[in-house]
Design a protein around this motif. Sequence first.
Motif, PDB file in Angstrom:
ATOM      1  N   PRO A   6       0.818  -1.209   0.000  1.00 21.27           N
ATOM      2  CA  PRO A   6       0.000   0.000   0.000  1.00 21.27           C
ATOM      3  C   PRO A   6       0.854   1.263   0.000  1.00 21.27           C
ATOM      4  CG  PRO A   6      -0.821  -1.574   1.610  1.00 21.27           C
ATOM      5  CD  PRO A   6       0.503  -2.105   1.123  1.00 21.27           C
ATOM      6  N   ASP A   7       0.476   2.242  -0.799  1.00 18.34           N
ATOM      7  CA  ASP A   7       1.182   3.524  -0.790  1.00 18.34           C
ATOM      8  C   ASP A   7       0.658   4.387   0.358  1.00 18.34           C
ATOM      9  OD1 ASP A   7      -1.264   4.568  -1.636  1.00 18.34           O
ATOM     10  OD2 ASP A   7      -0.607   4.993  -3.687  1.00 18.34           O
ATOM     11  N   ALA A   8       1.038   5.647   0.377  1.00 15.52           N
ATOM     12  CA  ALA A   8       0.656   6.539   1.477  1.00 15.52           C
ATOM     13  C   ALA A   8      -0.843   6.743   1.551  1.00 15.52           C
ATOM     14  CB  ALA A   8       1.369   7.885   1.328  1.00 15.52           C
ATOM     15  N   ARG A   9      -1.557   6.449   0.498  1.00 11.28           N
ATOM     16  CA  ARG A   9      -3.012   6.602   0.474  1.00 11.28           C
ATOM     17  C   ARG A   9      -3.731   5.258   0.633  1.00 11.28           C
ATOM     18  NH1 ARG A   9      -0.161  10.033  -1.586  1.00 11.28           N
ATOM     19  NH2 ARG A   9       0.672   8.514  -3.075  1.00 11.28           N
ATOM     20  N   GLY A  10      -2.963   4.207   0.927  1.00  6.68           N
ATOM     21  CA  GLY A  10      -3.549   2.905   1.153  1.00  6.68           C
ATOM     22  C   GLY A  10      -3.935   2.171  -0.114  1.00  6.68           C
ATOM     23  N   ILE A  11      -3.344   2.537  -1.249  1.00  8.24           N
ATOM     24  CA  ILE A  11      -3.667   1.897  -2.523  1.00  8.24           C
ATOM     25  C   ILE A  11      -2.508   1.009  -2.954  1.00  8.24           C
ATOM     26  CG2 ILE A  11      -4.275   2.251  -4.937  1.00  8.24           C
ATOM     27  CD1 ILE A  11      -5.581   4.842  -4.168  1.00  8.24           C
ATOM     28  N   ARG A  12      -2.818  -0.222  -3.260  1.00  4.16           N
ATOM     29  CA  ARG A  12      -1.825  -1.160  -3.783  1.00  4.16           C
ATOM     30  C   ARG A  12      -1.885  -1.119  -5.302  1.00  4.16           C
ATOM     31  NH1 ARG A  12      -2.217  -6.910  -1.050  1.00  4.16           N
ATOM     32  NH2 ARG A  12      -0.344  -7.111  -2.352  1.00  4.16           N
ATOM     33  N   LEU A  13      -0.752  -0.842  -5.914  1.00  2.00           N
ATOM     34  CA  LEU A  13      -0.657  -0.647  -7.355  1.00  2.00           C
ATOM     35  C   LEU A  13       0.466  -1.491  -7.939  1.00  2.00           C
ATOM     36  CD1 LEU A  13      -0.925   3.237  -7.298  1.00  2.00           C
ATOM     37  CD2 LEU A  13      -2.593   1.724  -8.379  1.00  2.00           C
ATOM     38  N   PRO A  14       0.414  -1.775  -9.252  1.00  2.00           N
ATOM     39  CA  PRO A  14       1.551  -2.428  -9.884  1.00  2.00           C
ATOM     40  C   PRO A  14       2.746  -1.482  -9.955  1.00  2.00           C
ATOM     41  CG  PRO A  14      -0.449  -2.572 -11.234  1.00  2.00           C
ATOM     42  CD  PRO A  14      -0.708  -1.557 -10.184  1.00  2.00           C
ATOM     43  N   SER A  15       3.893  -2.046 -10.200  1.00  2.00           N
ATOM     44  CA  SER A  15       5.117  -1.248 -10.339  1.00  2.00           C
ATOM     45  C   SER A  15       4.960  -0.230 -11.461  1.00  2.00           C
ATOM     46  CB  SER A  15       6.296  -2.178 -10.640  1.00  2.00           C
ATOM     47  OG  SER A  15       7.474  -1.448 -10.840  1.00  2.00           O
ATOM     48  N   GLY A  16       5.430   0.994 -11.228  1.00  2.00           N
ATOM     49  CA  GLY A  16       5.384   2.053 -12.228  1.00  2.00           C
ATOM     50  C   GLY A  16       4.178   2.951 -12.123  1.00  2.00           C
ATOM     51  N   PHE A  17       3.218   2.633 -11.243  1.00  2.00           N
ATOM     52  CA  PHE A  17       2.002   3.432 -11.100  1.00  2.00           C
ATOM     53  C   PHE A  17       2.015   4.190  -9.776  1.00  2.00           C
ATOM     54  CE2 PHE A  17       0.868   0.361 -14.269  1.00  2.00           C
ATOM     55  CZ  PHE A  17      -0.010   1.019 -15.108  1.00  2.00           C
ATOM     56  N   THR A  18       1.408   5.370  -9.789  1.00  2.00           N
ATOM     57  CA  THR A  18       1.311   6.199  -8.592  1.00  2.00           C
ATOM     58  C   THR A  18      -0.111   6.724  -8.445  1.00  2.00           C
ATOM     59  OG1 THR A  18       1.972   8.193  -9.805  1.00  2.00           O
ATOM     60  CG2 THR A  18       3.728   6.934  -8.712  1.00  2.00           C
ATOM     61  N   SER A  19      -0.481   7.100  -7.212  1.00  2.00           N
ATOM     62  CA  SER A  19      -1.820   7.621  -6.960  1.00  2.00           C
ATOM     63  C   SER A  19      -1.741   8.980  -6.285  1.00  2.00           C
ATOM     64  CB  SER A  19      -2.611   6.657  -6.067  1.00  2.00           C
ATOM     65  OG  SER A  19      -2.171   6.721  -4.720  1.00  2.00           O
ATOM     66  N   ARG A  20      -2.835   9.721  -6.391  1.00  2.00           N
ATOM     67  CA  ARG A  20      -3.007  10.950  -5.619  1.00  2.00           C
ATOM     68  C   ARG A  20      -4.500  11.146  -5.367  1.00  2.00           C
ATOM     69  NH1 ARG A  20      -2.936  16.500  -9.221  1.00  2.00           N
ATOM     70  NH2 ARG A  20      -3.751  15.631 -11.170  1.00  2.00           N
ATOM     71  N   ILE A  21      -4.813  11.914  -4.341  1.00  2.00           N
ATOM     72  CA  ILE A  21      -6.199  12.244  -4.020  1.00  2.00           C
ATOM     73  C   ILE A  21      -6.562  13.547  -4.715  1.00  2.00           C
ATOM     74  CG2 ILE A  21      -7.784  12.920  -2.180  1.00  2.00           C
ATOM     75  CD1 ILE A  21      -6.267  11.010  -0.333  1.00  2.00           C
ATOM     76  N   ILE A  22      -7.673  13.532  -5.436  1.00  2.00           N
ATOM     77  CA  ILE A  22      -8.155  14.705  -6.152  1.00  2.00           C
ATOM     78  C   ILE A  22      -9.139  15.505  -5.307  1.00  2.00           C
ATOM     79  CG2 ILE A  22      -9.441  15.489  -8.197  1.00  2.00           C
ATOM     80  CD1 ILE A  22      -6.593  14.384  -8.700  1.00  2.00           C
ATOM     81  N   ALA A  23     -10.021  14.793  -4.590  1.00  2.00           N
ATOM     82  CA  ALA A  23     -11.065  15.498  -3.839  1.00  2.00           C
ATOM     83  C   ALA A  23     -11.574  14.609  -2.710  1.00  2.00           C
ATOM     84  CB  ALA A  23     -12.224  15.876  -4.764  1.00  2.00           C
TER      85      ALA A  23
END
Length: 384
Positions: free
Chosen positions: A46-63
């Motif tokens: 899990p990343d800092a937002r609690g989302i597990r992603l494949p390698s090379g992908f990132t997430s951010r919160i929009i709203a």
Amino acid sequence: MERRTFLRGAVVSGSAAAFGGTLMHGATHAAPAQPGPSPYGPLGSPDARGIRLPSGFTSRIIARSGQQVGGTSYTWHRAPDGGACFPSGSGWIYVSNSEVNPGGGASAVRFNSSGSVTGAYRILSGTRQNCAGGATPWNTWLSCEEVDRGYVYETDPYGVNAPVRRDAMGRFKHEAAAADPQRRVFYLTEDVGDGCFYRFVPDTWGDLSAGRLQVLRAGSGTSGSFSWANVPDPGGSTATRHQVSGAKRFNGGEGCHYAGGTVWFTTKGDNRVWRLNLAAQTYELAYDDSLVSGTDPLTGVDNITGASSGDLFVAEDGGNMEICVITPDDVVAPFLRVEGQSSSEICGPAFSPDGTRLYFSSQRGTSGSSSGGITYEVSGPFRR
């Protein structure tokens, strides 16, 4: 409203931009999908937002529901649900429904060419439980009410023109809509246990004020041929699903997606993804968790969208809070997982026009309440 020359949408090759890059490379799916390795690889931690992603992908919160969208003075709506992306100059817009009753409606977030948020605003108010919907080739958003005798509202993602109620598209418990510019029709799902699958045939393409509502007729099996029959009274007191003899029943219609002569739609009541071959007028299963060998990776099937690669992305209402991918090779696998939000559901997956960013919402977030919704963006090397 940035209404492009929508008559170009009459041919499939002209529809890719209007649908956020979701024109597929043909409808090659031919059998119920089975679990296998994801083309994107395994999920990471899990990343800092609690989302597990494949390698090379990132997430951010929009709203976040109840909070101002970053860089704007607009407060994001509760219970974000179905959504879509629209081109806007060198940037784009993401539209999201609000599944609350009363109140409902829809909002929009505008991005510039680098992906920075430049604005947010309301595009529909005063409706009821707006769940899913669909984009039109002329860049409007069809926002659908998921209530008994609900309506479809045609709205302006650009925030210029007032929304218009489209009575001719029928009064029923609407869920999703998908445009077919080749046949100049819209497909519609109905979220009840004995619901039907519909298409709306406008009298004039580009004008939804008048036309014919039709229902799919077929046998009781999971594959076969189908036909269409006119619904005699789309707005009448008798439920549309009960007006035509032989109308096929589907257990809780949810998401709907069209590309390349095929329409896919999901039924949450039995965890299925259905596929219609429109040229052959046949239907079959693209996924059924009861036919999976081993552990089923996709449960609680809900909203659905597609990438230009031919991959389908299906969001879960429940399950493991995943968005799963179904490839043209009939492999189904998790693409991402949201951790720590088991009382929520994933809604509104939609790609940016260039296909490099995927938007979606967790309707109730970590709180399990409609006031806790979170809307995300995932960026990375999506297949083309």
